[in-house]
Design an enzyme around this catalytic site. Sequence first.
Site, PDB file in Angstrom:
ATOM      1  N   HIS A 569       7.093   5.829 -10.764  1.00 52.09           N
ATOM      2  CA  HIS A 569       8.186   5.147  -9.793  1.00 52.09           C
ATOM      3  C   HIS A 569       9.633   5.562 -10.387  1.00 52.09           C
ATOM      4  CE1 HIS A 569       9.851   2.714  -6.787  1.00 52.09           C
ATOM      5  NE2 HIS A 569       9.252   1.741  -6.586  1.00 52.09           N
ATOM      6  N   HIS A 572      14.269   3.488  -5.788  1.00 53.23           N
ATOM      7  CA  HIS A 572      14.621   1.791  -5.519  1.00 53.23           C
ATOM      8  C   HIS A 572      15.428   1.139  -6.329  1.00 53.23           C
ATOM      9  CE1 HIS A 572      10.762   2.317  -2.660  1.00 53.23           C
ATOM     10  NE2 HIS A 572      11.803   3.271  -2.295  1.00 53.23           N
ATOM     11  N   TYR A 574      15.179   0.826  -9.575  1.00 54.09           N
ATOM     12  CA  TYR A 574      14.454   0.236 -10.812  1.00 54.09           C
ATOM     13  C   TYR A 574      14.658   1.081 -12.075  1.00 54.09           C
ATOM     14  CZ  TYR A 574      11.875  -2.427  -7.298  1.00 54.09           C
ATOM     15  OH  TYR A 574      11.504  -3.248  -6.358  1.00 54.09           O
TER      16      TYR A 574
HETATM   17  C1  LIG Z   1       5.794  -5.790   0.991  1.00 55.18           C
HETATM   18  C2  LIG Z   1       6.117  -4.255   0.356  1.00 55.18           C
HETATM   19  C3  LIG Z   1       6.036  -3.883  -0.864  1.00 55.18           C
HETATM   20  C4  LIG Z   1       6.626  -2.636  -1.178  1.00 55.18           C
HETATM   21  N1  LIG Z   1       6.311  -2.508  -2.701  1.00 55.18           N
HETATM   22  C5  LIG Z   1       6.652  -1.309  -3.151  1.00 55.18           C
HETATM   23  C6  LIG Z   1       6.047  -0.743  -4.532  1.00 55.18           C
HETATM   24  O1  LIG Z   1       5.329  -1.735  -5.166  1.00 55.18           O
HETATM   25  N2  LIG Z   1       6.519   0.407  -4.672  1.00 55.18           N
HETATM   26  C7  LIG Z   1       7.100   1.329  -3.956  1.00 55.18           C
HETATM   27  O2  LIG Z   1       7.284   2.448  -4.413  1.00 55.18           O
HETATM   28  N3  LIG Z   1       7.488   0.936  -2.670  1.00 55.18           N
HETATM   29  C8  LIG Z   1       7.086  -0.234  -2.371  1.00 55.18           C
HETATM   30  N4  LIG Z   1       7.453  -0.525  -1.071  1.00 55.18           N
HETATM   31  C9  LIG Z   1       8.029   0.723  -0.106  1.00 55.18           C
HETATM   32  C10 LIG Z   1       6.892   1.271   0.485  1.00 55.18           C
HETATM   33  O3  LIG Z   1       6.052   1.688  -0.050  1.00 55.18           O
HETATM   34  C11 LIG Z   1       7.546   2.174   1.852  1.00 55.18           C
HETATM   35  O4  LIG Z   1       8.149   3.072   1.002  1.00 55.18           O
HETATM   36  C12 LIG Z   1       8.489   1.440   2.944  1.00 55.18           C
HETATM   37  O5  LIG Z   1       7.969   0.360   3.205  1.00 55.18           O
HETATM   38  C13 LIG Z   1       8.685   2.229   4.058  1.00 55.18           C
HETATM   39  O6  LIG Z   1       7.658   2.521   4.491  1.00 55.18           O
HETATM   40  P1  LIG Z   1       7.031   1.787   6.250  1.00 55.18           P
HETATM   41  O7  LIG Z   1       8.123   1.845   7.076  1.00 55.18           O
HETATM   42  O8  LIG Z   1       5.859   2.513   6.463  1.00 55.18           O
HETATM   43  O9  LIG Z   1       6.582   0.329   5.591  1.00 55.18           O
HETATM   44  C14 LIG Z   1       7.144  -1.746  -0.373  1.00 55.18           C
HETATM   45  C15 LIG Z   1       7.044  -2.054   0.833  1.00 55.18           C
HETATM   46  C16 LIG Z   1       6.658  -3.358   1.308  1.00 55.18           C
HETATM   47  C17 LIG Z   1       6.903  -3.550   2.895  1.00 55.18           C
END
Ligand SMILES: Cc1cc2nc3c(=O)[nH]c(=O)nc-3n(C[C@H](O)[C@H](O)[C@H](O)COP(=O)(O)O)c2cc1C
Length: 763
Positions: A569, A572, A574
Amino acid sequence: MRIACLGGGPAGLYFAISMKLRDPRHEIDLFERNRPDDTFGWGVVFSDQTVDNLMANDPVSGAVIRDEFAHWDDIDVHIHGQRIRSSGHGFIGIGRKRLLAILQVRARALGVALHFEHEASPELDDWASYDLVIAADGANSRIRTRYEDHFGLDAQVRRNKFFWFGTRKVFDAFTFAFEETEAGWVWAHAYRFDETLSTFIVEMAPDTWARLGLDAMDQPDAIALCERIFAKYLDGNALVSNATHLPGPQAWLNFRRIVCDRWSYRNLILLGDAAHTAHFSIGSGTKLALEDAIKLAEVLNRPGLGREQALEEYKEERNLEVLKLQNSARNSTEWFETLDRYLHFEPIQFAYSLLTRSQRVSHENLRLRDKAWLEGVERWFQSKARGRPVNEPAPPMFAPFRLRGMTLENRVVVSPMAMYSAVDGCPGDFHLVHYGARAEGGAGLLYTEMTCVSPEGRITPGCAGLYAPGHVEAWRRIVDFVHAHGRAKFCLQLGHSGPKGSTRVGWEGYDVPLADGNWPVMAASDVPWSADNQVPRPMTRADMDEVIGGFVAATRMGIEAGFDMVELHAAHGYLLSSFITPLTNRRTDEYGGSLENRLRFPLEVFRAMRDAWPADRPMSIRISANDWMGDQGVTPNQAVEIGRAFAAAGADLIDVSAGQTWADCQPIYGRMFQTPFADQIRNEGRLTTMAVGNIYETDHANSILAAGRADLVALARPHLIDPMWTLRAAAAQDYREVAVPRQYLGGMTQLARNLQREAEMKA
Ligand SMILES: Cc1cc2nc3c(=O)[nH]c(=O)nc-3n(C[C@H](O)[C@H](O)[C@H](O)COP(=O)(O)O)c2cc1C
Ligand SMILES: Cc1cc2nc3c(=O)[nH]c(=O)nc-3n(C[C@H](O)[C@H](O)[C@H](O)COP(=O)(O)OP(=O)(O)OC[C@H]3O[C@@H](n4cnc5c(N)ncnc54)[C@H](O)[C@@H]3O)c2cc1C
């Protein structure tokens, strides 16, 4: 009302007609600088729907226009010596001159005073005797320019060069012809608009234009050159210019994209191209102009509505439609501007990409237009994916995909999502049920949440980890369940929170520091995530070595736990992301400054993991492909370089996310909003990508995959609420080959039957 219409194009004429139809007492003067029949341009195209709107507004002119239209259904795409023909597209074309002549006759008959060869003044004071002044004087409107601050004008000159020719070659289909020259690719958009004439727009990138010498070539030579390039399409017919008065290079235009925040100022109202333009490649400029005219006339004559209110209503009612079309037009413009990305596609996929370029036409729209053709695309896609001829069409999302020694059953991915439910980094029963349910839901690949490589590397106290012996056992239980109860492969996402660590679990406020028990955080530089977050410690070499050690140890534990794939990862905001983005990396050593330097530490981590991870198992990297901060941050162009660097270090898949790297960034949301970055990285970088971000319909997934915009599609939030998203998609598309847990087969059969019945009833 006394009304002055400045400009006698489609907008001005049709507005005058529409006003008179609603109330013949309006006194309307229309001023046009040209003579009645010396207009620019050749033909224009409409959809069937636009003609219906014209008929409803004015059956008299509508019927004449309808009867004179040339109608066709086919689109031909010529590329690499092949012709790809698809049908059912329903276009109609008419000569611009003829359209204006019909409208002029109608306007006169209704009592509009037409003043030709009259240059309209751009000063509002000169129109003081009129109640309303309509600026229908086109994209270069002088009066709008004069008051441009009041309209919030955004005028963008697009990069490609084009020349709007006519020809006597009558095309029997809307034709896109792409030809490679020594100087680069040149293409034509051609369509018939009456019995004897076609429009033939020649377009190319500006560097091709310069290399061909068109920047210094007179018109006859330029025309001869274009005739040579497109000889095989013209059957000996000439290309005809109606801009012969211009020097050669000036006859080549750049499209101007006009967007205005406001469409009125005092008693001046912008109409048609003066207010907004739509690129000729989606052929909707005249439609917008005519529909603007209808709506404006309607609100101005609506009983009980004052002028101010009428104008507000006008903008409110038209704004959404205009925005939608301008968005589609922008996508289409950009597709032609970045054509080089798609030229390596096989002709059938190139044609699909072209037909879906505006994002207004999707996989299912294409099925409605030409089922047989679309099924041909599906067969082609499946055959490529399976490496053998496939005779049965099947949705692209259900094509297998291979990454090193791992084969995915389909292209749907459960995106990583932090669950904040671990205890001391250890996943428990919640995780078993959560991942277990999603593994049974049919997706080809399942990601873990960001799993942290050390206690301080966690985002929150609830984050999962792989740093203590008990963690391996806990994860192995889940991995074993996933493998035993479905065909999904399981990818471990490893990360370190860096400057965004030591914060609360999601539902207590994202990125908010803990009430107590905070642990120190580190990052590339001492740049805090926000004023409320801790100032991180800039990492030393010793910190870097320790972090690399943590990632390698976690990777080895991932092997022990039985994961099929591992992802680093680096998105975002991090830890690793804090190195990549210049917004948070202020280092002056070899880990800061240039992109190469900023990537150095993340690549060291990646390589160390790659060395520890089995050679036959794939690895991916998650990146933020756009900091949404313009040139101050990572741009999509740089993301191509970032993707290439990780691919060179052994990444098999670039997981393309965006943003969350800077608290004040300005993302532009919308459906599939990050897919353009996956597309750019895939097709410019020639890399394997996964798209994510507001992809929520089966139609989105199929369109993205078939158009070659990404290799895999990841859905996060849809899977939170519906673990069985993929099974539901299979049922909706009547696809039977998906892995359904045997305990649930009855539900799947019933769902498929009900959905089919509903679809039949709708049809
Ligand atoms: C509750 C939640 C937790 C997330 N945790 C992570 C994570 O641990 N690692 C990561 O790379 N992205 C994380 N994301 C981002 C998602 O993987 C994704 O990139 C983002 O939600 C956009 O996709 P969507 O429109 O289908 O939700 C998280 C998103 C949500 C909603
Ligand atoms: C290459 C190309 C291809 C296109 N193809 C299509 C297509 O296929 N389908 C489609 O729907 N649209 C197409 N368009 C767009 C279409 O031409 C415009 O969107 C449409 O004409 C807008 O109508 P309008 O009345 O707002 O502006 P215009 O048609 O530009 O009319 C403005 C009029 O105002 C007059 N004028 C300007 N300034 C003054 C002044 N100071 N005094 C008096 N008169 C003035 C001009 O002479 C002109 O007649 C194309 C455009 C281009 C450039």
